[in-house]
Design an enzyme around this catalytic site. Structure first.
Site, PDB file in Angstrom:
ATOM      1  N   ASN A   1       0.838  -1.201   0.000  1.00  0.00           N
ATOM      2  CA  ASN A   1       0.000   0.000   0.000  1.00  0.00           C
ATOM      3  C   ASN A   1       0.873   1.250   0.000  1.00  0.00           C
ATOM      4  OD1 ASN A   1       0.561   0.801   2.841  1.00  0.00           O
ATOM      5  ND2 ASN A   1      -0.379  -1.191   3.233  1.00  0.00           N
TER       6      ASN A   1
ATOM      7  N   LYS B   1       8.110 -17.023 -11.135  1.00  0.00           N
ATOM      8  CA  LYS B   1       7.319 -15.892 -11.613  1.00  0.00           C
ATOM      9  C   LYS B   1       6.022 -16.389 -12.282  1.00  0.00           C
ATOM     10  CE  LYS B   1       7.710 -11.897 -14.549  1.00  0.00           C
ATOM     11  NZ  LYS B   1       8.434 -11.265 -15.633  1.00  0.00           N
TER      12      LYS B   1
ATOM     13  N   ASP C   1      -3.959  -9.857  13.067  1.00  0.00           N
ATOM     14  CA  ASP C   1      -4.159  -8.465  13.466  1.00  0.00           C
ATOM     15  C   ASP C   1      -3.176  -8.198  14.602  1.00  0.00           C
ATOM     16  OD1 ASP C   1      -5.019  -6.026  14.624  1.00  0.00           O
ATOM     17  OD2 ASP C   1      -6.939  -6.267  13.591  1.00  0.00           O
ATOM     18  N   ILE C   2      -2.090  -7.526  14.264  1.00  0.00           N
ATOM     19  CA  ILE C   2      -0.980  -7.372  15.207  1.00  0.00           C
ATOM     20  C   ILE C   2      -1.413  -6.644  16.468  1.00  0.00           C
ATOM     21  CG2 ILE C   2       1.340  -6.411  15.498  1.00  0.00           C
ATOM     22  CD1 ILE C   2       1.609  -6.645  12.397  1.00  0.00           C
TER      23      ILE C   2
ATOM     24  N   PHE D   1      -4.059   3.234  15.155  1.00  0.00           N
ATOM     25  CA  PHE D   1      -4.373   4.271  14.186  1.00  0.00           C
ATOM     26  C   PHE D   1      -5.563   3.818  13.355  1.00  0.00           C
ATOM     27  CE2 PHE D   1      -1.296   7.787  13.775  1.00  0.00           C
ATOM     28  CZ  PHE D   1      -0.537   7.485  14.897  1.00  0.00           C
TER      29      PHE D   1
HETATM   30  O1  C5P Z   1      -8.354  -2.427  10.903  1.00  0.00           O
HETATM   31  P1  C5P Z   1      -7.424  -1.334  10.479  1.00  0.00           P
HETATM   32  O2  C5P Z   1      -6.329  -1.818   9.571  1.00  0.00           O
HETATM   33  O3  C5P Z   1      -8.057  -0.093   9.972  1.00  0.00           O
HETATM   34  O4  C5P Z   1      -6.768  -0.912  11.870  1.00  0.00           O
HETATM   35  C1  C5P Z   1      -5.778   0.005  11.947  1.00  0.00           C
HETATM   36  C2  C5P Z   1      -4.961  -0.235  13.186  1.00  0.00           C
HETATM   37  O5  C5P Z   1      -4.694  -1.621  13.394  1.00  0.00           O
HETATM   38  C3  C5P Z   1      -3.587   0.380  13.039  1.00  0.00           C
HETATM   39  O6  C5P Z   1      -3.161   0.742  14.317  1.00  0.00           O
HETATM   40  C4  C5P Z   1      -2.750  -0.746  12.447  1.00  0.00           C
HETATM   41  O7  C5P Z   1      -1.374  -0.568  12.681  1.00  0.00           O
HETATM   42  C5  C5P Z   1      -3.328  -1.940  13.182  1.00  0.00           C
HETATM   43  N1  C5P Z   1      -3.290  -3.211  12.429  1.00  0.00           N
HETATM   44  C6  C5P Z   1      -2.480  -4.218  12.852  1.00  0.00           C
HETATM   45  N2  C5P Z   1      -2.466  -5.423  12.202  1.00  0.00           N
HETATM   46  C7  C5P Z   1      -3.270  -5.637  11.143  1.00  0.00           C
HETATM   47  C8  C5P Z   1      -4.124  -4.613  10.692  1.00  0.00           C
HETATM   48  C9  C5P Z   1      -4.101  -3.403  11.358  1.00  0.00           C
HETATM   49  O8  C5P Z   1      -1.719  -4.037  13.810  1.00  0.00           O
HETATM   50  N3  C5P Z   1      -3.257  -6.811  10.535  1.00  0.00           N
END
Ligand code: C5P
Length: 428
Positions: A226, A305, A324-325, A345
């Site tokens: 992105n 490839k 989701d970290i 964020f």
């Molecule tokens: O769900 P969204 O991507 O909008 O959430 C944003 C927040 O979640 C940010 O703080 C981003 O760094 C964190 N995030 C994360 N791991 C993910 C997706 C988002 O830590 N896989």
């Protein structure tokens, strides 16, 4: 480094000490940068260092003879070691091995470099470099404390991949980061913490920040990613370090210099960022998830490839969810006595407050920084940003709207708000 900052180094007499680490090859670049900034540079190498890089290389780069031995009658007939010790305004050792640190912590003078350090009252700095287990060892940490008490300023180390195959703290700071440290006005701070004067309300705290995009490979040459530039996360890291925190920055692929005093770990994929976050967050006070983590990755990465197929107008890719970290770190907090404070964020294009509040609840965050990314000139890639802050702390729920401003100022406001939450938060 800006021309103005380089100017501050012009004419400075720097004694560059090199000890026996694989990072010694980077000392050549450091010597070059010092010369380019107008410093006078004299190099002293330990015996072991010469197994990694030759004195001739450093001599060619600095235009000065390189000293390697205390008992060299010819060299002593030129600038003797006491004269050299008096000549130096700054002694900078990079890399500093565990062994050299131990010898210096003991006040030994068993070779030229350690003797010079004892004989000189110059400002002293070192950039440690060693295997992560050696760095973490209680004996090394004892030496770190000792050296800091003795007035040494430690630059880094950074975390990341190591030459031995390990991952963790112990990488020598990059030469550019060492240069940035050299120009900091306050030279009394140990552990590589930046001090730009003023109050240091985050002193003693460890702040971990994720920044930038992640990159999810599809095949050996392609990836999903992105537009995140990493600017906001890097600004947060700089602000936290300026306020006195120890800062670990976990960065996806971006083209930005590491802020002064910050330990940086570079990653590519969401899973790598996840692993680094879990490792560092286990021992932190504030975790800030500023990275634009890819929500999905390819289920299978093609070994070769992916080719265009004649007659097929569409190609299907099957994507699976990434971890989701930040939600994971928030779970960790719930089971580890409420540490760290978790700040997320939210980049939204509509209904900013509704979506941000939903994320705050759903991911169980303590605070969220919501950006409206539909406004031109703000957010992604820009130097300015505006934000809506929402938080939950011991006094209940709070909110504040921060108007458009440079990311550096916004970052400071976010860190200050997080520090406020930390002191008044409920125990989870
Ligand atoms: O769900 P969204 O991507 O909008 O959430 C944003 C927040 O979640 C940010 O703080 C981003 O760094 C964190 N995030 C994360 N791991 C993910 C997706 C988002 O830590 N896989």
């Amino acid at each position: 480094m800006t021309t103005q900052s380089a100017h501050r180094l012009a004419g400075r007499r720097i004694l560059l000490g090199i000890s026996a680490g694989i990072a010694a090859y980077k000392s050549a670049q450091l010597a070059r940068l010092l010369k380019q900034s107008g410093c006078e540079v004299r190099v002293v190498m330990t015996e072991g260092a010469q197994a990694f890089i030759t004195p001739l290389t450093l001599q060619a780069l600095t235009g000065e003879p390189v000293r390697t031995s205390l008992l060299d009658p010819e060299a002593e007939a030129g600038m003797g070691h006491i004269e050299l010790a008096r000549w130096a305004e700054t002694i900078l050792i990079a890399p500093a091995t565990a062994d050299l640190m131990a010898r210096l912590a003991q006040g030994m003078a068993d070779d030229l470099l350690t003797t010079l350090c004892l004989a000189s009252d110059a400002e002293k700095m070192m950039a440690p470099a060693m295997n992560q287990a050696m760095w973490r060892h209680v004996a090394t940490q004892r030496n770190v404390e000792r050296l800091a008490q003795d007035g040494w300023r430690l630059l880094g180390p950074a975390s990341g991949d190591q030459a031995c195959g390990d991952v963790g703290p112990g990488r020598m700071l990059e030469p550019e980061a060492i240069m940035a440290e050299l120009i900091l006005p306050n030279r009394e701070i140990a552990h590589g913490q930046a001090a730009l004067g003023g109050e240091m309300p985050a002193r003693g705290l460890h702040v971990v920040i994720t920044a930038g995009p992640t990159r999810e490979p599809l095949d050996p040459v392609r990836y999903l990613s992105n537009h995140s530039s990493g600017k906001m996360g890097f600004a947060l890291a700089a602000a936290a370090a300026e306020l006195g925190a120890r800062v670990s920055l976990i960065s996806g692929p971006v083209i930005l210099p590491t802020p002064a005093g910050v330990e940086r770990t570079d990653v590519e994929t969401a899973r790598q960022m996840h692993e680094a976050s879990r490792l560092l967050a286990a021992d932190c006070d504030i975790f800030i998830g500023c990275a634009a983590v890819a929500d999905y990755r390819a289920e299978a990465v093609a070994e070769h490839k992916i080719k265009k197929t004649e007659g097929e107008e569409a190609l299907s890719l099957r994507l699976i969810k990434n971890p989701d970290i930040i939600a994971d770190i928030a779970k960790l907090r719930d089971t580890s006595g409420g540490r760290p404070l978790v700040v997320g964020f939210a980049a939204e294009t509509r209904e900013l407050e509704t979506y941000a509040r939903d994320k705050l609840e759903r991911k169980r965050l303590d605070m969220i920084v919501a950006n409206d990314v539909s406004t031109a000139g703000l957010g992604f890639g820009a130097d300015d940003n505006a934000a809506l802050l929402l938080w939950r702390d011991g006094e209940g729920e709070g909110g504040a709207s921060l108007p458009p401003q440079p990311k550096s100022e916004l970052a400071r406001a976010v860190i200050e708000r997080a520090l406020g939450c930390l002191t008044s938060r409920p125990v989870h």
